[in-house]
Design a protein around this motif. Sequence first.
Motif, mmCIF file in Angstrom:
data_model
loop_
_atom_site.group_PDB
_atom_site.id
_atom_site.type_symbol
_atom_site.label_atom_id
_atom_site.label_comp_id
_atom_site.label_asym_id
_atom_site.label_seq_id
_atom_site.Cartn_x
_atom_site.Cartn_y
_atom_site.Cartn_z
ATOM 1 N N GLU A 1 0.853 -1.146 0.138
ATOM 2 C CA GLU A 1 0.137 0.051 -0.037
ATOM 3 C C GLU A 1 0.831 1.259 0.033
ATOM 4 O O GLU A 1 1.852 1.280 0.632
ATOM 5 N N LEU A 2 0.519 2.249 -0.865
ATOM 6 C CA LEU A 2 1.247 3.577 -0.823
ATOM 7 C C LEU A 2 0.947 4.219 0.651
ATOM 8 O O LEU A 2 -0.001 4.021 1.291
ATOM 9 N N SER A 3 1.812 4.895 0.900
ATOM 10 C CA SER A 3 1.816 5.881 2.173
ATOM 11 C C SER A 3 0.910 6.999 1.904
ATOM 12 O O SER A 3 0.736 7.286 0.749
ATOM 13 N N ASP A 4 0.312 7.764 2.767
ATOM 14 C CA ASP A 4 -0.334 8.975 2.605
ATOM 15 C C ASP A 4 0.342 9.927 2.020
ATOM 16 O O ASP A 4 -0.268 10.646 0.986
ATOM 17 N N ALA A 5 1.567 10.074 2.185
ATOM 18 C CA ALA A 5 2.477 11.162 1.610
ATOM 19 C C ALA A 5 2.538 10.841 0.310
ATOM 20 O O ALA A 5 2.475 11.678 -0.617
ATOM 21 N N GLU A 6 2.684 9.433 -0.011
ATOM 22 C CA GLU A 6 2.786 9.310 -1.475
ATOM 23 C C GLU A 6 1.281 9.413 -2.364
ATOM 24 O O GLU A 6 1.389 9.839 -3.483
ATOM 25 N N THR B 1 -0.705 11.636 -1.614
ATOM 26 C CA THR B 1 -1.026 12.871 -1.585
ATOM 27 C C THR B 1 -0.148 13.872 -2.780
ATOM 28 O O THR B 1 -0.508 14.651 -3.457
ATOM 29 N N PHE B 2 1.061 13.092 -2.919
ATOM 30 C CA PHE B 2 1.881 13.479 -3.964
ATOM 31 C C PHE B 2 1.143 13.209 -5.483
ATOM 32 O O PHE B 2 1.037 14.176 -6.187
ATOM 33 N N LEU B 3 0.608 12.129 -5.504
ATOM 34 C CA LEU B 3 0.132 11.641 -6.835
ATOM 35 C C LEU B 3 -1.359 12.043 -6.921
ATOM 36 O O LEU B 3 -1.870 12.478 -8.332
ATOM 37 N N GLU B 4 -2.159 12.551 -6.115
ATOM 38 C CA GLU B 4 -3.448 12.867 -6.105
ATOM 39 C C GLU B 4 -3.769 13.907 -7.336
ATOM 40 O O GLU B 4 -4.655 13.613 -7.960
ATOM 41 N N PRO B 5 -2.965 15.344 -7.453
ATOM 42 C CA PRO B 5 -3.392 16.080 -8.360
ATOM 43 C C PRO B 5 -3.277 15.804 -9.830
ATOM 44 O O PRO B 5 -3.751 16.244 -10.830
#
Length: 289
Positions: free
Chosen positions: A6-11, A13-17
Amino acid sequence: MSEVRELSDAEKTFLEPYLPPRAADGRKEAATHNVREQHGETAETVQTDGGGLPFVTLTYASSLDSMISLAPGIRTTLSGPETKSMTHFLRMHHDAILIGVGTAIPDNPGLNSRYLGATLDSQPRPVVVDPKMRWDVDSSKLAQLAQEGQGKAPWLIHTRHELGEEALRGWGGRRVFLPSEAAPTGQTSESAKCETIAWSTILKTLKRDGVDSVMVEGGATVISTLLSMPELVNTVIVTIAPTWLGQGGVTVSPAPKVQAGERVNAAKLQGTVWRQFGADAVLCGRLQV
Ligand SMILES: NC(=O)C1=CN([C@@H]2O[C@H](COP(=O)(O)OP(=O)(O)OC[C@H]3O[C@@H](n4cnc5c(N)ncnc54)[C@H](O)[C@@H]3O)[C@@H](O)[C@H]2O)C=CC1
Ligand SMILES: Nc1nc(O)c(N)c(N[C@@H]2O[C@H](COP(=O)(O)O)[C@@H](O)[C@H]2O)n1
């Protein structure tokens, strides 16, 4: 144990946009140009919803010498475990995943999402562009996964009008006929006949058939071509692996561009961000129109 973590929350968040937009209830929804909107752009924006086009993400893993495999026909692992997990996360966020037949034949890929929590409903639809129907889909991993309920049945795009639209027997999936672009004047031999389908036609057909977002994974021909079509591409996500594959590999590089008689850069990314995923770097951006 699954090789996909599973990706971390920070990862995330980085991809989200750079992900296709989602409906408020979490479903994948019709594409609007979220990244460009975030950057406050209005002019020259890519037509997605309005133009009958899906949201398109170009994504691939490259070496430092811009290669994506050691040689034609050799399946080459470039992504580390972290970026491989990212790929499966991205797959789950798209309605379809598209490759050319030049990738389907040597790689025999699964093209499903092995990300935690991926259901059959959230699996992307595999789409293979195979104009001359060179690929034996019946004995492919895609067919096997579809039969096992671990992936959706693929759609195969071809240019043989005599076959038209055809359901693939037994395990779902279908062949989709699309016309190729006219052969250049004077070229009439079989080998010179143009088998190229306009990318706008491919993408509009997918949108017509309910695909709101497409993750284009490769290979070199497909990615290199689409890098020159910023009007069709919403985001680019490149995994850069810290290795050189060496001469003779399969290179991603768009066709040269000439403006006013001068060579200029063939394609540029803007709105770029990057992040380290394990040993790899992930670069996200959008093509300058
Ligand atoms: N590292 C990575 O992320 C990836 C690496 N690869 C590698 O890329 C290599 C394959 O690259 P390529 O040989 O360039 O194959 P490709 O996957 O780009 O397929 C090219 C073929 O697709 C068809 N095609 C593409 N665009 C078309 C259009 N507009 N109309 C009609 N037909 C069209 C044509 O038959 C063309 O010969 C393999 O070695 C594979 O392992 C593939 C995907 C990702
Ligand atoms: N993201 C990425 N990193 C690599 O190192 C790769 N070789 C690829 N290749 C693409 O992934 C497909 C294989 O998918 P499955 O694991 O079989 O589901 C392959 O066909 C390429 O499209 N991608």
